[in-house]
Structure formats: C-alpha cells, structure tokens
Design an enzyme around this catalytic site. Structure first.
Site, mmCIF file in Angstrom:
data_model
loop_
_atom_site.group_PDB
_atom_site.id
_atom_site.type_symbol
_atom_site.label_atom_id
_atom_site.label_comp_id
_atom_site.label_asym_id
_atom_site.label_seq_id
_atom_site.Cartn_x
_atom_site.Cartn_y
_atom_site.Cartn_z
ATOM 1 N N HIS A 189 4.467 -0.266 -0.473
ATOM 2 C CA HIS A 189 3.370 0.426 0.216
ATOM 3 C C HIS A 189 3.529 1.948 0.178
ATOM 4 C CE1 HIS A 189 2.998 -3.632 1.819
ATOM 5 N NE2 HIS A 189 1.817 -3.325 2.343
ATOM 6 N N GLU A 206 -8.603 -8.447 -4.443
ATOM 7 C CA GLU A 206 -8.826 -7.146 -5.080
ATOM 8 C C GLU A 206 -9.461 -7.262 -6.457
ATOM 9 O OE1 GLU A 206 -6.041 -7.852 -3.441
ATOM 10 O OE2 GLU A 206 -5.635 -6.244 -2.006
#
Lengths: 341, 322
Positions: free
Chosen positions: A143, A74
C-alpha cells in the site's frame, strides 16, 4: 490579495466539483468513492467519500448516476472506464492504491494506453485514472509503492504527479479535460498539506515543469512529496551557503526536458530525488537525459537520492530509514559541490 | 418470429462473405503474403451473423483475436479490413493494428483484441455510457471459451448484472482454447451455466445453426434494450482452422472436425431456406456471386494500396503530446 489556502485534499475535491459542473460527461467510478451504495438510508450515502475522503460530498451534489461505487473488481471497472471513455464519456476512475495495479494492469496499459494507436488514431480514450502513492503511513509493502515509472514506460499514457495543493487542483482539471488517458498520482502523505490555491477555474498545463525555488549551485529535481523534502534540505543548505534550484517536473509523461536541461546548464550539477524504486526509475531516466544531452555541462557526477531497492517496510523505524529525508539530500548535494568549504 | 426475407438474404450474404474472406486469408498466409498472428473465424459464422442480425448500426460490439467475422457482420468496410491485414496505409487502422486489432468506432466496432478476456470490461463501459446517456443502445460482447476462465469475464458479468447493463455476453465455445479443450479447463458442461452465479439468464444454443442463434440473440438483445440487464448466451461452435495460422492442429481428431463440418452453418442455412421455401436457388446463387465480387474488389483494393511511410510509426500515440 493573498490567495486563500486549502489542503491538497480540498483542492482535489474542488477540482472534481468544478469539472463535474462544467462537463456532464465527467463521471467517477471506484470502490467506496461515495459509500454504502444501494442503501435506502440517505444518511448512509457518502459514508466514506473515498478511502481518504477525497470524493466526500460529491454524491450529494451529483447523484449516484455520476458517482458509481463499484465492487472490488478493478479489472472490470477500470476496463469499463476505458470502454466508456472510448464511447464518449469522460470517466475518472480510482485505483485505490497504486500497488493494486497488478490486478488490472492490462486494462490500463494494453487497452487504455494502446487503443488509439492500434486503431490508427481513430479512437480516443479520455480517461483519468486516479491513484494514491507514497510511503510514510506505516501501510507496508503493498500500500506504499510509487510505481509511476512503470506507467511512464508505456507510450499512450500521460502521468502527472502534483506536489502542491495548487497543482493538485490544476493538474486534475487538466487530466480530466485531456483527450488522452492520464494517470494522476496523489501522494497520500500530502493530503493534509496546505497551500494557496486559486478559487475559480485553475488548469495546469500537462508537460510543464515548475521551478519551485531558484538557485545557483546545484539542480535538485524532486518528484511528488520529495519536493517538500527538498525544500527542507534547501533551508539547511542555505545556512551552509549553498544555493539549490529545485525543479518539480509535475508531469513525467510528457517530461519537460527543456526546463531540467536549462537548469543543469546553469548550475552544472544535478541531484535527483525520487521516492519510487531506484532501478529503471524517473531518477535514472532524468540522469540519462542529462548525461545524453548536457553531459559537457556537468562539473560532477550526477547523484540520485532514492529509497533502497527493497519493498516498503512496515515498522516506523524501518520506514523512516527507507524514505529519503532532508539529510540524505543535503549529503548528496554536498557530495557534488566543490570541497572549498 | 420468422425472419424477414431481406434479413435472410443479409444473413446468407454475411456468412458467405466471412467464409470466403477467411479462406482467402488462410491461403494468403500460407503463401507468405501476410505477416504476424492471424486467427480465422471460419466455422463460427452463425454466431456473429445471427447476433448482429439483431443489432442496429448504433449498437456496439467488443471482439476477440478471432475478430474478422465480427467486423464483417458489424459492417466494417471489407476493403479496409483486408488492407489492414496486409499492413497497408489504407487499412482500417492505417496498418498499425493488423488482424488482431481491426476496429471501426463509427460502426460501433470497439476492436478486435489481442488479450483473451479483455473485451468484457470494455463492453461494460460502452454499455454504461449508453445507459447513463439514456439511449437504448445495446453492446454485444463476443469472447471464447478460453476467456470464460479469465477473471475479467467473471468480474464483468457481476458488474453488468448489478448495474443492469444493456449487454449480451456472447460466448463462442469452439471447444479449444489454443490446444486446451473445455473438458479439461471447465468443470461445468456449459459456459452459460456460470450465469447462475450472477443472477442473469444463461442460454445455450447450437452455434452452427444461425436460426437458433438469431432467436436466442433476439430475446437477449430485446431484454437488454428494455433495460432489463445482461444475458449470457453461449453458442456451441467450432473453428475449422487452427488456433492461429500455422497451427499443426495435433490436439483434435479428423473425425471430430468432420462431425462439425457435416453441420456447417452455411450449408445448413442453404438447405433449410430451400426446404422451407424461404429463399430460392436463384436468390442464393446471386448472393454467392455478389460475395465473390465483393471479395475480388477487396483483393484489388488491398493489392493496389500503398504501405505506410515508415515515419507514420510515430503518429497516433496521443491526441496531443508536446
């Protein structure tokens, strides 16, 4: 003529198609946004179309030069999106879940958000970071966060939170066309919700709230998916003879302060419903806004409906307890209206 | 391939200018005339200049907190640089960036950067933009030994290698990340050894020798320009001043410092071009004088420039914010 109805997912996909057709500088980067990159078998390309299928079909239309599947890196690929934006491209980069921001925050908040200012306005960074938020899928603590308040805290970023399919399309188009870095927060629990969406070009101005439902007794500011929960609560309250006005800010940086203040000046009562963690949040920010600019209009202390200050739990029983529901909004609204009934 | 005479003059001029600029900033900081965090490039000139001698104006670079040398070598206006360091309105960033954030997008200089290891991902983006547009522009990504222990370095080398991005990763190994030596912070002897993990060439050069840097950079830039992908080029070098201005430098010895100063990149260049008859004593003296004049003008410009109006603090956050 009634507008056709499509899902939040389809609306996002449609915005991508239209914006990528419109501007060849729009490119997408992210993990598995097409799928099976580098495979020779053409049937394998587009294996996923993103982890939630949001970008399905785009690689077939626009090719893998504009749909760049990335390794799980990322920092590198979000930083590359920032660098490409500063070099004249208009990238949309996907951070699969906002909870993953910890591994790449520097590239968003120290690079993307600050380059323009640090360089005295002599650079622009037209990058869109798409990310998913929200509890409700049993995805547990890493998440399911919302965390949009963190990004709102940073000058230099714009933050948008579409709650409806129409806004999902219109705000994505606006984010892509915007010359500043925009963080686009998709609530993954909304993906299958349907609503009317204009078929052609549809751009929702960044910085404009939406009054989802007119009302007279209490202003309920609700964010992202909480707009739908507030609508449920509105129906229940309506039966009790209480009329709430639901304001969806839609964009939280910039925040349409005027619409919120005007509504509170009318109803004289405020409840904020926010799925993000409650401390230093949009809920506290909006209450502070009203306390400093419209305190004299308030006939009751403002209330906030938020999750508890804990990480998001896994077990469906615990998660249901965690996420604000219509009953909690009803309770909060009842607490701020006069006890005449 | 021998370096053309004009290029040699440019190399000498840029190296001298960097050295004189940094010496001046050092003195001014010591005198209390400059605020903030300042990191000087003196001693490392051969790397910025030897690399940039192979780049075009339309190529891009990313830099570090120790970025003055990269700026000067890439052609950023020295008046605007010095004014920026003083926090003046005429600075490269209108006084909003300071020493650590000098940038000039019109020169392909994508910014000095206060975050160690932040440059490599940005460089991947600049290189990706060039590749997608089908230009043959190259990006040079400068970073130090400290950054080579950051995740961004490793992620970016991997990304650049799988996408064959036109980048030259230039590691300036000046032995110390703040106080921490590479003996302590790395198990491999060279940063360039890490290239093998990403399937790209890794090259070590003497970073005090501008000819060596020039040759290695020429090859790496040519490779990138042909679309053959990135190279990791490591120059072994040394910073003459501390990590930042105000550093007491108690973590290294005077003998070690002298051993590098004995191989000073500007003196080495001077000696070699005379020995090999590439430039004359007169030519070098003239360049020396020119750089004095250039710096003198910059000092006058910076001193005469106004500070920004306080309310300019509020500008340049966004392109548009209602």
């Amino acid at each position: 003529m009634p507008e056709r109805e499509i899902t939040y997912r389809e609306a996002i996909n449609e915005a991508f198609v239209q914006e990528m057709q419109r501007d060849p500088n729009v490119i997408l980067l992210g993990e598995d946004i097409a799928g099976a990159p580098g495979r020779d078998d053409p049937d394998m390309l587009d294996a996923w179309g993103g982890v939630f299928g949001m970008t399905k079909g785009l690689v077939g239309k626009f090719g893998s030069q504009r749909m760049l599947d990335t390794p799980i890196s990322e920092s590198a690929f979000i930083g590359a999106a920032v660098g490409a934006a500063a070099s004249g491209m208009r990238p949309v980069v996907e951070l699969m879940f906002v909870g993953f921001c910890g591994v790449c925050l520097d590239q968003i908040v120290n690079q993307g958000a600050k380059l323009r200012y640090m360089f005295g306005g002599r650079a622009k960074v037209p990058v869109t970071v798409r990310t998913t938020i929200g509890a409700g899928l049993g995805a547990a603590a890493q998440h399911s966060d919302c965390l949009y308040s963190i990004f709102t805290h940073y000058p230099g970023l714009k933050c948008v939170l579409p709650a409806t399919p129409a806004d999902a399309k219109g705000l994505l188009a606006a984010a892509i066309r915007d010359d500043d870095p925009v963080i686009y927060f998709e609530n993954k629990v909304l993906y299958e919700t349907k609503g009317p969406v204009p078929e052609g070009e549809h751009v929702v101005e960044i910085g404009k709230a939406n009054i989802v439902r007119q009302g007279t007794d209490v202003t309920v500011v609700a964010l992202s998916r909480m707009v739908n929960v507030a609508l449920e609560a509105a129906d229940i309250l309506n039966k009790e003879g209480i009329s709430i006005e639901i304001v969806d800010p839609r964009t939280i940086s910039p925040l349409d302060e005027q619409t919120i203040l005007d509504s509170v000046r009318k109803t004289e009562r405020l409840v904020v419903v926010d799925e993000d963690h409650p401390r230093c949040s949009m809920a506290t920010d909006i209450i502070a806004l009203v306390a400093t600019k419209a305190f004299e209009y308030l006939d009751a202390p403002a209330r906030m409906v938020t999750p508890p200050h804990t990480p998001v739990p896994f077990s469906p029983v615990l998660e249901k307890f965690y996420v604000p529901d219509a009953q909690r909004i009803v309770k909060a609204v009842m607490a701020v209206v006069p006890q005449k009934r | 391939m021998p370096i053309k005479k004009d290029r040699l003059k440019w190399i000498y001029e840029r190296m001298c200018l960097i050295r004189k600029f940094e010496d001046h900033v050092h003195d001014e900081f010591a005198a209390g005339a400059i605020a903030g965090f300042v990191h000087l490039y003196a001693g490392e000139e051969a790397i910025a200049v030897g690399t940039m001698a192979n780049l075009r104006d339309d190529d891009s670079i990313t830099s570090t907190h120790r970025g003055h040398g990269h700026c000067i070598a890439k052609g950023v206006d020295i008046n605007a640089m010095l004014a920026e360091i003083y926090g003046k309105a005429t600075g490269a960033c209108k006084g909003k960036g300071g020493s650590m954030h000098i940038a000039d997008m019109t020169k392909g200089m994508l910014g000095a950067n206060g975050i160690v290891g932040a440059g490599p991902p940005l460089a991947c983006g600049a290189a990706l933009a060039a590749k997608l547009r089908g230009t043959d522009q190259v990006t040079a990504c400068f970073f130090g030994d400290g950054a080579s222990n950051q995740g961004t370095f490793h992620e970016s080398l991997n990304l650049a290698s799988i996408w064959d991005l036109p980048i030259v990763f230039v590691a300036e190994n000046n032995v110390y990340a703040e106080t921490t030596s590479t003996d302590y912070s790395m198990r491999v002897p060279n940063i360039a050894d890490r290239a093998v993990a990403y399937g790209i060439p890794g090259v070590v050069v003497d970073g005090m020798d501008v000819f060596a840097v020039y040759d290695a950079a020429a090859e790496a830039v040519a490779r990138a320009r042909k679309g053959k992908g990135p190279t990791l080029l490591e120059g072994k070098t040394y910073r003459y001043y501390g990590h930042f201005e105000g550093d007491t430098i108690l973590y290294r010895t005077k003998q070690e410092e002298q051993s590098y100063k004995d191989r000073d990149p500007i003196l080495q260049f001077h000696k070699r071009v005379l020995e090999e008859g590439l430039l004359s004593e007169d030519q070098l003296a003239k360049i020396d004088q020119q750089t004095d004049t250039t710096l003198k003008k910059a000092k006058i410009f910076a001193a005469a420039s106004p500070f920004p109006e306080p309310q300019e603090c509020l500008e340049d956050v966004y392109v548009k914010y209602p």
